[in-house]
Scaffold this motif. Structure first.
Motif, PDB file in Angstrom:
ATOM      1  N   LEU A 120      54.602 -28.417 -68.900  1.00  0.00           N
ATOM      2  CA  LEU A 120      56.037 -28.572 -68.639  1.00  0.00           C
ATOM      3  C   LEU A 120      56.757 -29.145 -69.850  1.00  0.00           C
ATOM      4  N   ARG A 121      56.164 -30.137 -70.496  1.00  0.00           N
ATOM      5  CA  ARG A 121      56.799 -30.737 -71.672  1.00  0.00           C
ATOM      6  C   ARG A 121      56.977 -29.718 -72.782  1.00  0.00           C
ATOM      7  N   GLU A 124      59.612 -26.945 -71.826  1.00  0.00           N
ATOM      8  CA  GLU A 124      60.994 -27.417 -71.922  1.00  0.00           C
ATOM      9  C   GLU A 124      61.478 -27.378 -73.368  1.00  0.00           C
ATOM     10  N   GLN A 125      60.647 -27.881 -74.295  1.00  0.00           N
ATOM     11  CA  GLN A 125      61.040 -27.897 -75.702  1.00  0.00           C
ATOM     12  C   GLN A 125      61.221 -26.483 -76.256  1.00  0.00           C
ATOM     13  N   ARG A 128      64.342 -24.715 -74.816  1.00  0.00           N
ATOM     14  CA  ARG A 128      65.544 -25.242 -75.484  1.00  0.00           C
ATOM     15  C   ARG A 128      65.673 -24.682 -76.896  1.00  0.00           C
ATOM     16  N   ILE A 150      63.016 -24.316 -65.349  1.00  0.00           N
ATOM     17  CA  ILE A 150      63.419 -24.790 -66.679  1.00  0.00           C
ATOM     18  C   ILE A 150      63.656 -23.633 -67.649  1.00  0.00           C
TER      19      ILE A 150
END
Length: 245
Positions: A120-121, A124-125, A128, A150
Motif C-alpha cells: 500500500l505504501r 500510494e507513492q 501519486r 488509491i
C-alpha cells in the motif's frame, strides 16, 4: 468458431490488447526460442524483473520483443520494502520508456507472498507519481479494494504462492475481489497448468500472468500455444455462462 476469432479488445491501463495472456520471463530462462514462443502464445505483454539483464542471458532478446510488438512490463520482485520498490519502479520506467509496473513487494523470497502494508505504501507513492500500478496482491478482497481505491489500474492476485503451480486455491476469494473492484483482475501467480489458466478466466479474471507453464515445459513453443488457447477458451466459457444467466 475458432478461439483466435473470439478475441476481444480490452485495456490494461492505457494499453489496448487482444491477448489475455501475460508472459512472465524468469531470470535464467532459456530464451533461444523466444520469438517462436511469442508468436505461438500471441504474446502482447511480457513482465520482467527490473534488474534482469536480458541481453546477457539471451543476446538479442530485447530486439525480439520489439520486433513482435511486445510491451515490457517491469516488475519489482525482490524489493524488500516500499522505498526499494519505488526506486525499482522508476528504474524500470526509465528502461521501457513508460511509467507502469507490476508491483511485487514481499518479505518471502521463496513464494513472493505479498506484504500488504508495504504494498500500500509503495502503491500510494507510485500512483501519486503518475504510474500505472498493477500490484501482486494476496487473494484477499480487503487489500484489493484499498489498492483500487488509491488508484491502482489493475490487480494481480495470487492464485497460490508464486512458483508453486497450485492454480487458484480459493476461487471464492477471487470472485469476491472481482465483485468489488472495477479494474482488470489478472491471476498473477500460481498458474501451473493450462487448466489453471482456463479456470482463472472462467472464474471471471480478465487474464493471467504465467511463467511456469511455458518455461518448465520440454516444448516451450507448444506450451505457449496451449496456454494461449486455454486462456481464450476460459474467456469464451465465461462469456457463454454470463449470456445464459
Amino acid at each position: 468458431m475458432e478461439l483466435d476469432q473470439c478475441r476481444q479488445t480490452w485495456h490494461l491501463g492505457a494499453t489496448e490488447l487482444t491477448s489475455r495472456l501475460i508472459l512472465a520471463i524468469p531470470e535464467g530462462a532459456f530464451l533461444d526460442r523466444l520469438g517462436a514462443i511469442l508468436e505461438a502464445g500471441a504474446i502482447q505483454i511480457a513482465t520482467i524483473k527490473v534488474s534482469t539483464d536480458l541481453e546477457k542471458a539471451a543476446p538479442g532478446a530485447h530486439a525480439v520483443l520489439r520486433e513482435h510488438g511486445v510491451h515490457v512490463l517491469p516488475n519489482t520482485v525482490d524489493a524488500a520494502d516500499a522505498s526499494e520498490a519505488v526506486r525499482a519502479a522508476h528504474h524500470g520506467a526509465a528502461l521501457v520508456g513508460r511509467p507502469w509496473v507490476k508491483l511485487i513487494l514481499t518479505q518471502d523470497p521463496e513464494y513472493n507472498v505479498p506484504n500488504p502494508v508495504q504494498l500500500l505504501r509503495a502503491a500510494e507513492q507510485l500512483v501519486r507519481g503518475g504510474f500505472e500500478v498493477f500490484p501482486l496482491v494476496p487473494d484477499d478482497p480487503g487489500p484489493a479494494v484499498e489498492l483500487v481505491r488509491i488508484g491502482c489500474a489493475g490487480l494481480m492476485p495470487q492464485g497460490s504462492p508464486a512458483g508453486s503451480g497450485q492454480g487458484i486455491a480459493n476461487p471464492l476469494k477471487f470472485r469476491l475481489i472481482l465483485d468489488r473492484v472495477d479494474v482488470p483482475v489478472l491471476a498473477g501467480a500460481g498458474i501451473g497448468t493450462v487448466a489453471d489458466a482456463c479456470q482463472a478466466l472462467e472464474t471471471g479474471c480478465t487474464g493471467v500472468a504465467s511463467a511456469r507453464v511455458v518455461f518448465a515445459a520440454y516444448d516451450q513453443v507448444r506450451a505457449a500455444r496451449a496456454l494461449a488457447d486455454a486462456v481464450a477458451a476460459g474467456h469464451l466459457a465465461r462469456q457463454a455462462a454470463e449470456q445464459s444467466a
